[in-house]
Design a protein around this motif. Structure first.
Motif, PDB file in Angstrom:
ATOM      1  N   GLU A  49       0.827  -1.211   0.000  1.00 35.96           N
ATOM      2  CA  GLU A  49       0.000   0.000   0.000  1.00 35.96           C
ATOM      3  C   GLU A  49       0.860   1.260   0.000  1.00 35.96           C
ATOM      4  OE1 GLU A  49      -4.382  -1.078   1.268  1.00 35.96           O
ATOM      5  OE2 GLU A  49      -3.196  -0.345   2.978  1.00 35.96           O
ATOM      6  N   VAL A  50       1.981   1.227   0.688  1.00 35.87           N
ATOM      7  CA  VAL A  50       2.874   2.391   0.688  1.00 35.87           C
ATOM      8  C   VAL A  50       3.463   2.622  -0.707  1.00 35.87           C
ATOM      9  CG1 VAL A  50       5.087   3.253   1.532  1.00 35.87           C
ATOM     10  CG2 VAL A  50       3.436   2.295   3.144  1.00 35.87           C
ATOM     11  N   GLY A  53       0.320   3.590  -3.103  1.00 35.37           N
ATOM     12  CA  GLY A  53      -0.749   4.448  -2.604  1.00 35.37           C
ATOM     13  C   GLY A  53      -1.041   5.680  -3.426  1.00 35.37           C
ATOM     14  N   LEU A 138      -0.404   5.277   6.967  1.00 34.19           N
ATOM     15  CA  LEU A 138      -1.512   5.142   6.024  1.00 34.19           C
ATOM     16  C   LEU A 138      -2.645   6.126   6.280  1.00 34.19           C
ATOM     17  CD1 LEU A 138      -1.861   1.280   5.457  1.00 34.19           C
ATOM     18  CD2 LEU A 138      -0.634   2.962   4.080  1.00 34.19           C
ATOM     19  N   TRP A 143      -2.115   8.089   0.764  1.00 36.60           N
ATOM     20  CA  TRP A 143      -2.249   6.691   1.168  1.00 36.60           C
ATOM     21  C   TRP A 143      -3.575   6.393   1.864  1.00 36.60           C
ATOM     22  CZ3 TRP A 143       2.390   9.413   1.726  1.00 36.60           C
ATOM     23  CH2 TRP A 143       3.402   9.011   0.836  1.00 36.60           C
ATOM     24  N   ALA A 147      -5.875   3.293   0.748  1.00 39.83           N
ATOM     25  CA  ALA A 147      -6.105   2.192   1.686  1.00 39.83           C
ATOM     26  C   ALA A 147      -7.588   1.999   1.943  1.00 39.83           C
ATOM     27  CB  ALA A 147      -5.369   2.464   2.995  1.00 39.83           C
TER      28      ALA A 147
END
Length: 280
Positions: A49-50, A53, A138, A143, A147
């Protein structure tokens, strides 16, 4: 010169031996190693996700986002297999091997599956809250929005929602179930390939390709979702009821079918049926 890998039949025998060890493992080991496995898979999810994102918001093609998401996620299973831990999805393959070869008990299977599922959840929740949300990793743009989109897509049970100005269709119960079958078919094959290799590099390559494939395709992994969806819950936008009813139940059932039927049962039938059930 000794071979650096096992034959498919020898790999199946190794799975039986592992199942026997899991059947007899102390409860404390099961709890601690299951916590670690949930955390390790969550690390892979957090990294994915990082890395991706901000890509959708920046206008990158969807295929490119999926490519990079899948490329980095496998670090989680590498930690699970090489460092050692108890992952529910892998256990969906191991324990049926032991049952079919009469080297593990049904009570051992239930204990292993229930224990690993629960404490995988605990480990994934720990990373989701303390390391992904409480740290702010997040919860900062872009992000947070990405997410939340991932969590809603997995947990809203077929409902539509708007993300980045576009209408997104979340997965239905049946879609999660079928995607979960495909997921654990590939995940357990990744574990199977890792067992087949007797060196670290071989294990890493054996894990990377199938895991990259399942993630990029968009299949559903119950333990990964123990991280992805709670992140959305902690941010706000998904409920615990949606998490369990719309994703955890179908993903768990589908992962069991994918690992137990399409890997363990088929390879046992092919390589071990009719062999000695009391010794390797």
């Amino acid at each position: 010169m000794a071979s650096s890998f096992k034959s498919p039949a020898d790999t199946a025998k190794a799975c039986v031996g592992i199942a026997e060890l899991k059947d007899k493992a102390p409860l404390s080991n099961l709890i601690l190693l299951s916590f670690l496995a949930g955390a390790y898979i969550a690390f892979g999810g957090l990294l994915a996700e990082v890395v991706t994102g901000g890509m959708a918001a920046a206008g990158y093609p969807v295929g490119m986002v999926k490519l990079l998401f899948g490329a980095v996620f496998p670090v989680g299973l590498m930690l699970v297999v090489i460092a050692g831990s108890e992952l529910f999805t892998g256990n969906c393959m191991y324990m049926p091997f032991g049952i079919l070869q009469k080297r593990a008990s049904w009570m051992g299977l239930i204990r292993n599956w229930v224990g690993s599922w629960i404490f995988n959840l605990v480990g994934a929740l720990f990373v989701a809250y303390f390391l992904a949300v409480a740290t702010g990793i997040l919860t900062a743009p872009p992000w947070e929005a990405a997410a939340l989109t991932v969590a809603k897509t997995k947990a809203l049970g077929g409902a539509t929602f708007v993300a980045a100005g576009k209408t997104v269709h979340s997965l239905t119960w049946s879609q999660v179930f079928w995607r979960a079958i495909g997921c654990n078919w590939l995940v357990c094959l990744a574990v199977y390939l890792a067992i087949a290799s007797d060196d670290i590099i071989g294990k890493i390559l054996g894990i990377w390709f199938p895991i990259f494939a399942f993630v990029a395709i968009g299949f559903e992994h119950v333990v990964a979702n123990m991280f992805f969806i709670p992140v959305g819950i902690f941010i706000g936008g998904v409920s615990w009821t949606q998490f369990f009813m719309n994703n955890m139940i179908p993903a768990t059932l589908g992962n069991i079918v994918g690992g137990a039927i399409f890997v363990a049962c088929i390879y046992w039938w092919t390589y071990l049926r009719g062999t000695d059930k009391t010794a390797d």
